[in-house]
Design a protein around this motif. Sequence first.
Motif, mmCIF file in Angstrom:
data_model
loop_
_atom_site.group_PDB
_atom_site.id
_atom_site.type_symbol
_atom_site.label_atom_id
_atom_site.label_comp_id
_atom_site.label_asym_id
_atom_site.label_seq_id
_atom_site.Cartn_x
_atom_site.Cartn_y
_atom_site.Cartn_z
ATOM 1 N N LEU A 55 4.431 2.458 7.296
ATOM 2 C CA LEU A 55 3.757 3.740 7.086
ATOM 3 C C LEU A 55 4.711 4.921 7.261
ATOM 4 O O LEU A 55 4.440 6.019 6.778
ATOM 5 C CB LEU A 55 2.567 3.885 8.048
ATOM 6 N N LYS A 56 5.809 4.689 7.937
ATOM 7 C CA LYS A 56 6.806 5.747 8.124
ATOM 8 C C LYS A 56 7.394 6.188 6.786
ATOM 9 O O LYS A 56 7.896 7.313 6.642
ATOM 10 C CB LYS A 56 7.929 5.244 9.041
ATOM 11 N N GLY A 57 7.270 5.339 5.782
ATOM 12 C CA GLY A 57 7.819 5.663 4.472
ATOM 13 C C GLY A 57 6.854 6.383 3.550
ATOM 14 O O GLY A 57 7.178 6.611 2.373
ATOM 15 N N LEU A 58 5.652 6.746 4.015
ATOM 16 C CA LEU A 58 4.697 7.460 3.169
ATOM 17 C C LEU A 58 5.269 8.806 2.711
ATOM 18 O O LEU A 58 5.854 9.549 3.505
ATOM 19 C CB LEU A 58 3.382 7.695 3.925
ATOM 20 N N GLU A 59 5.073 9.119 1.443
ATOM 21 C CA GLU A 59 5.605 10.356 0.865
ATOM 22 C C GLU A 59 4.465 11.185 0.279
ATOM 23 O O GLU A 59 3.598 10.663 -0.432
ATOM 24 C CB GLU A 59 6.619 10.032 -0.234
ATOM 25 N N ILE A 108 0.831 -1.201 0.000
ATOM 26 C CA ILE A 108 0.000 0.000 0.000
ATOM 27 C C ILE A 108 0.868 1.255 0.000
ATOM 28 O O ILE A 108 0.608 2.213 -0.737
ATOM 29 C CB ILE A 108 -0.962 -0.027 1.206
ATOM 30 N N VAL A 109 1.912 1.271 0.833
ATOM 31 C CA VAL A 109 2.812 2.426 0.880
ATOM 32 C C VAL A 109 3.482 2.626 -0.472
ATOM 33 O O VAL A 109 3.577 3.760 -0.980
ATOM 34 C CB VAL A 109 3.854 2.241 2.005
ATOM 35 N N ARG A 110 3.958 1.551 -1.067
ATOM 36 C CA ARG A 110 4.608 1.656 -2.384
ATOM 37 C C ARG A 110 3.660 2.236 -3.425
ATOM 38 O O ARG A 110 4.049 3.109 -4.225
ATOM 39 C CB ARG A 110 5.097 0.270 -2.822
ATOM 40 N N MET A 111 2.416 1.783 -3.429
ATOM 41 C CA MET A 111 1.460 2.248 -4.432
ATOM 42 C C MET A 111 1.063 3.704 -4.191
ATOM 43 O O MET A 111 0.896 4.486 -5.142
ATOM 44 C CB MET A 111 0.232 1.345 -4.440
ATOM 45 N N ILE A 112 0.912 4.105 -2.926
ATOM 46 C CA ILE A 112 0.589 5.504 -2.624
ATOM 47 C C ILE A 112 1.732 6.419 -3.038
ATOM 48 O O ILE A 112 1.523 7.470 -3.659
ATOM 49 C CB ILE A 112 0.263 5.673 -1.122
ATOM 50 N N ASN A 113 2.942 6.035 -2.723
ATOM 51 C CA ASN A 113 4.092 6.861 -3.090
ATOM 52 C C ASN A 113 4.205 7.019 -4.605
ATOM 53 O O ASN A 113 4.653 8.056 -5.105
ATOM 54 C CB ASN A 113 5.378 6.269 -2.523
ATOM 55 N N GLY A 114 3.794 6.010 -5.335
ATOM 56 C CA GLY A 114 3.842 6.087 -6.787
ATOM 57 C C GLY A 114 2.876 7.107 -7.370
ATOM 58 O O GLY A 114 3.036 7.524 -8.521
ATOM 59 N N LEU A 115 1.876 7.520 -6.572
ATOM 60 C CA LEU A 115 0.897 8.500 -7.048
ATOM 61 C C LEU A 115 1.406 9.929 -6.949
ATOM 62 O O LEU A 115 0.836 10.832 -7.572
ATOM 63 C CB LEU A 115 -0.408 8.370 -6.246
#
Length: 447
Positions: A278-282, A245-252
């Motif tokens: 979740l600490k990696g959310l951008e 989920i974090v990877r896909m959100i960051n890709g947006l």
Amino acid sequence: MFVLIFAGGVLLAHYYLWRRLVRGTTGPGRLRVSLTLALVLLLAVLMGTFIGSRLGLESWIAWAGYVWLAVMFYLVIILAVLEIPRAVVGAVLRRRASAPQPVAAPEPVFASEAGGGTATLTGDPAAAEALTGSSAAGSVPAGSLPTGSLPTGSVPAGSAPTGSPPAGGDMSRRLFLGRATAAIAGVSAVGTVGYGMSSALGDPVIEPVTVRLPKLDPRLNGLRFAVVSDIHLGPLTGIGHTQRIVRMINGLEADVVAIVGDLVDGSVAQLGSLARPLKGLESRYGAYFVTGNHEYFSPEGPEEWVEELGELGVRSLRNERVEIAHQGAVLDLAGVNDVGGASSGDGPDFAKALGGRAEGRSTVLLAHQPIQVSEAARHGVDLQLSGHTHGGQIAPFNLVVGLQQPVVSGLATVDGVQVYVTRGAGFWGPPVRVGAPPEISLVELRS
């Protein structure tokens, strides 16, 4: 009360399945006993899953219990739908079996007298008399017809009338219908659940949506929110679920990340490690979180998760708002607690979150349940972002969700307020999603 209703429904469902899948497909004997014991075992696994979930001990049976819950659900639905055609076919078979068949009139049989060449009509005395003028009864001495020479269509004494069902016909029809129905229901249920598991455990879809807000400052055009809800970290998800989920959100490459409730199904002690990615959310302006009803099911309540998320760089909006400054304009982003917190004095406070706003400024509200839009409308909210429904998760359950929530999924207008409801990126209970694939939404604002 909910536990009692659920337990009663599960027991009734298993009794119905026993009637249709065991009693309706077998005769008395070892096979019926074995299938009955198997169904009882599945019931025990299911009940053990729900009891264990309250004790934090469910992981070792959760997969079996939740998958069986989904299969059970679809078996009951499909078998119930098949009741009408089953009854119709049964009635047709019974009518055909009980209908008397017409008996053909006996054909005359001519027998030649030995050495005389005189034809004598036998088989129907009345017909013989009409043709010869004398009684044919005496033309054939008793016992003169050899065995097997009965006239065509005659019925030996003591035999069953033509058209009567054979012995055991009712049992044969019942087993045929029961086994055919069970086969259709079994294949359909297992196939549906298999498809639903591949959907639930696969990548969420990215759902782009454009929302036009008439009062939006044109300088805020193109402001983008990555909206995710109902991640439901738990024993069946694993850390890979969060990482994906974090990877896909960051890709947006969104401007704001909004997590609108039901992040977890347990305590920080149980699930803290699963939340660490979740600490990696951008995002440009940060990640924000509001509580869902499941945060209040945690043994320690939502406070420990608010603190944990703060350490991971995700800010919780607890009946409060922040300003999102973008290209020289400002948007109010507010968040309210879930209605599930009301019983513990931690419910939503719209006045606190939305009071005293600058005149004419657009406001986006994060609220877990779509039903909260009625109160949001009284405070002049332009857009509400919600989750909670899972889009129904398992069709046709979406029809039931629609009775309780004003919007099941997607964008709608309620009481003059636009509401966008995301289907969520996870699942609750069975790892199955049918007709409502998991999603991460990318909401873009336009004036």
